[in-house]
Write an enzyme that holds these catalytic residues in place. Structure first.
Site, PDB file in Angstrom:
ATOM      1  N   TYR A   1      74.438  42.846  22.369  1.00  0.00           N
ATOM      2  CA  TYR A   1      75.181  44.083  22.635  1.00  0.00           C
ATOM      3  C   TYR A   1      74.292  45.186  23.221  1.00  0.00           C
ATOM      4  O   TYR A   1      74.649  46.364  23.137  1.00  0.00           O
ATOM      5  CB  TYR A   1      75.853  44.574  21.349  1.00  0.00           C
ATOM      6  CG  TYR A   1      77.118  43.803  21.010  1.00  0.00           C
ATOM      7  CD1 TYR A   1      78.281  43.967  21.761  1.00  0.00           C
ATOM      8  CD2 TYR A   1      77.166  42.916  19.943  1.00  0.00           C
ATOM      9  CE1 TYR A   1      79.451  43.274  21.463  1.00  0.00           C
ATOM     10  CE2 TYR A   1      78.330  42.205  19.638  1.00  0.00           C
ATOM     11  CZ  TYR A   1      79.466  42.403  20.407  1.00  0.00           C
ATOM     12  OH  TYR A   1      80.624  41.717  20.114  1.00  0.00           O
TER      13      TYR A   1
ATOM     14  N   PHE B   1      78.057  53.976  18.070  1.00  0.00           N
ATOM     15  CA  PHE B   1      78.406  52.920  17.118  1.00  0.00           C
ATOM     16  C   PHE B   1      77.480  51.712  17.177  1.00  0.00           C
ATOM     17  O   PHE B   1      77.703  50.727  16.483  1.00  0.00           O
ATOM     18  CB  PHE B   1      79.865  52.480  17.319  1.00  0.00           C
ATOM     19  CG  PHE B   1      80.178  51.957  18.700  1.00  0.00           C
ATOM     20  CD1 PHE B   1      79.835  50.667  19.080  1.00  0.00           C
ATOM     21  CD2 PHE B   1      80.826  52.768  19.630  1.00  0.00           C
ATOM     22  CE1 PHE B   1      80.126  50.182  20.347  1.00  0.00           C
ATOM     23  CE2 PHE B   1      81.123  52.296  20.910  1.00  0.00           C
ATOM     24  CZ  PHE B   1      80.766  50.998  21.262  1.00  0.00           C
TER      25      PHE B   1
ATOM     26  N   ARG C   1      91.553  38.648  27.834  1.00  0.00           N
ATOM     27  CA  ARG C   1      91.615  40.053  27.386  1.00  0.00           C
ATOM     28  C   ARG C   1      93.058  40.408  27.015  1.00  0.00           C
ATOM     29  O   ARG C   1      93.297  41.162  26.078  1.00  0.00           O
ATOM     30  CB  ARG C   1      91.118  40.995  28.496  1.00  0.00           C
ATOM     31  CG  ARG C   1      89.681  40.769  28.923  1.00  0.00           C
ATOM     32  CD  ARG C   1      88.658  41.344  28.000  1.00  0.00           C
ATOM     33  NE  ARG C   1      88.753  42.774  27.851  1.00  0.00           N
ATOM     34  CZ  ARG C   1      87.843  43.497  27.190  1.00  0.00           C
ATOM     35  NH1 ARG C   1      86.793  42.916  26.636  1.00  0.00           N
ATOM     36  NH2 ARG C   1      87.975  44.786  27.066  1.00  0.00           N
TER      37      ARG C   1
ATOM     38  N   THR D   1      90.857  46.997  22.287  1.00  0.00           N
ATOM     39  CA  THR D   1      89.698  47.058  21.377  1.00  0.00           C
ATOM     40  C   THR D   1      90.104  47.569  20.003  1.00  0.00           C
ATOM     41  O   THR D   1      89.700  47.024  18.980  1.00  0.00           O
ATOM     42  CB  THR D   1      88.614  47.998  21.977  1.00  0.00           C
ATOM     43  OG1 THR D   1      88.341  47.591  23.318  1.00  0.00           O
ATOM     44  CG2 THR D   1      87.348  47.955  21.158  1.00  0.00           C
TER      45      THR D   1
ATOM     46  N   ASN E   1      87.071  44.033  14.733  1.00  0.00           N
ATOM     47  CA  ASN E   1      88.278  43.716  15.506  1.00  0.00           C
ATOM     48  C   ASN E   1      88.436  42.227  15.840  1.00  0.00           C
ATOM     49  O   ASN E   1      89.029  41.864  16.844  1.00  0.00           O
ATOM     50  CB  ASN E   1      88.371  44.602  16.751  1.00  0.00           C
ATOM     51  CG  ASN E   1      87.190  44.427  17.678  1.00  0.00           C
ATOM     52  OD1 ASN E   1      86.311  43.622  17.409  1.00  0.00           O
ATOM     53  ND2 ASN E   1      87.174  45.173  18.766  1.00  0.00           N
TER      54      ASN E   1
ATOM     55  N   HIS F   1      85.741  38.732  20.122  1.00  0.00           N
ATOM     56  CA  HIS F   1      85.120  39.259  21.345  1.00  0.00           C
ATOM     57  C   HIS F   1      85.724  38.528  22.534  1.00  0.00           C
ATOM     58  O   HIS F   1      86.046  37.346  22.434  1.00  0.00           O
ATOM     59  CB  HIS F   1      83.611  38.996  21.310  1.00  0.00           C
ATOM     60  CG  HIS F   1      82.924  39.254  22.619  1.00  0.00           C
ATOM     61  ND1 HIS F   1      82.560  40.523  23.018  1.00  0.00           N
ATOM     62  CD2 HIS F   1      82.583  38.418  23.639  1.00  0.00           C
ATOM     63  CE1 HIS F   1      82.000  40.441  24.226  1.00  0.00           C
ATOM     64  NE2 HIS F   1      82.009  39.180  24.618  1.00  0.00           N
TER      65      HIS F   1
HETATM   66  P1  GDP Z   1      85.730  45.205  23.783  1.00  0.00           P
HETATM   67  O1  GDP Z   1      85.294  44.800  25.170  1.00  0.00           O
HETATM   68  O2  GDP Z   1      87.229  45.315  23.652  1.00  0.00           O
HETATM   69  O3  GDP Z   1      85.140  44.322  22.711  1.00  0.00           O
HETATM   70  O4  GDP Z   1      85.188  46.681  23.535  1.00  0.00           O
HETATM   71  P2  GDP Z   1      83.812  47.428  23.921  1.00  0.00           P
HETATM   72  O5  GDP Z   1      83.022  46.626  24.915  1.00  0.00           O
HETATM   73  O6  GDP Z   1      84.156  48.829  24.257  1.00  0.00           O
HETATM   74  O7  GDP Z   1      83.011  47.461  22.540  1.00  0.00           O
HETATM   75  C1  GDP Z   1      82.339  46.319  22.055  1.00  0.00           C
HETATM   76  C2  GDP Z   1      82.567  46.216  20.571  1.00  0.00           C
HETATM   77  O8  GDP Z   1      81.962  47.332  19.933  1.00  0.00           O
HETATM   78  C3  GDP Z   1      84.037  46.282  20.126  1.00  0.00           C
HETATM   79  O9  GDP Z   1      84.708  45.051  20.240  1.00  0.00           O
HETATM   80  C4  GDP Z   1      83.898  46.729  18.689  1.00  0.00           C
HETATM   81  O10 GDP Z   1      83.554  45.653  17.818  1.00  0.00           O
HETATM   82  C5  GDP Z   1      82.712  47.693  18.778  1.00  0.00           C
HETATM   83  N1  GDP Z   1      83.187  49.072  18.917  1.00  0.00           N
HETATM   84  C6  GDP Z   1      83.756  49.666  19.994  1.00  0.00           C
HETATM   85  N2  GDP Z   1      84.075  50.958  19.743  1.00  0.00           N
HETATM   86  C7  GDP Z   1      83.672  51.192  18.463  1.00  0.00           C
HETATM   87  C8  GDP Z   1      83.723  52.327  17.612  1.00  0.00           C
HETATM   88  O11 GDP Z   1      84.196  53.418  17.989  1.00  0.00           O
HETATM   89  N3  GDP Z   1      83.215  52.175  16.341  1.00  0.00           N
HETATM   90  C9  GDP Z   1      82.670  50.991  15.904  1.00  0.00           C
HETATM   91  N4  GDP Z   1      82.197  50.912  14.646  1.00  0.00           N
HETATM   92  N5  GDP Z   1      82.608  49.891  16.681  1.00  0.00           N
HETATM   93  C10 GDP Z   1      83.100  49.990  17.940  1.00  0.00           C
END
Ligand code: GDP
Length: 138
Positions: free
Chosen positions: A50, A58, A86, A92, A113, A116
């Site tokens: 990540y 976060f 997706r 998300t 959530n 991935h």
């Molecule tokens: P995705 O592509 O839908 O998985 O979303 P992103 O790439 O924006 O973020 C990656 C992962 O980071 C997400 O699937 C969540 O597990 C985590 N994440 C994203 N936004 C937040 C947040 O506001 N708080 C926390 N604790 N985790 C987050």
């Protein structure tokens, strides 16, 4: 447009016993499994996976969570795999996910959530290569 994407069933979902139901929904969604493993990330590995989110508030929480328990990593195949997957997993934040999506069905919060899904063909290839050698996929 590539026909492969990468997914993980995240530690919240493996811990709650949702792995089988999530994989079932993925297969019923038309995806075939090209590689799969049950494993657990170290903090260092989760941090590397990540790294793109390093500057986000976060990030530490995400790394802690993703190394907190087992995950299932997989390479999936379907026409239009990245975009269709997706759609299957939903937004998300499960609160914003459409009815019937995997995150709506199984996720508890924006952080925890359940699954991935890669966000581009390029990242799908990078993420698949992170977990699988060429002997571990077909
Ligand atoms: P995705 O592509 O839908 O998985 O979303 P992103 O790439 O924006 O973020 C990656 C992962 O980071 C997400 O699937 C969540 O597990 C985590 N994440 C994203 N936004 C937040 C947040 O506001 N708080 C926390 N604790 N985790 C987050």
């Amino acid at each position: 447009m590539s026909n492969r994407t990468f997914t993980m069933v995240k530690p919240d979902a493996t811990g709650k016993g949702y792995t089988g139901a999530i994989i079932d929904q993925i297969i019923k969604g038309g995806f075939s499994i090209k590689a799969m493993k049950w494993t657990k990330l170290t903090k260092e590995q989760a941090g590397e996976f990540y790294a793109v989110h390093k500057e986000r508030g976060f990030y530490a929480e995400l790394v802690e969570f993703m190394s907190s328990g087992p995950i299932v990593a997989a390479i999936l195949e379907k026409d239009n795999a990245v975009a269709d997957f997706r759609k299957l997993i939903g937004a998300t934040n499960p609160a914003n996910a459409e009815e019937g999506t995997i995150r709506k069905n199984f996720a508890a919060s924006i952080g925890e959530n359940a699954v991935h899904g890669s966000d581009s063909d390029e990242n799908a290839a990078i993420e698949g290569n992170f977990f699988f050698s060429f002997l571990e996929r077909f």
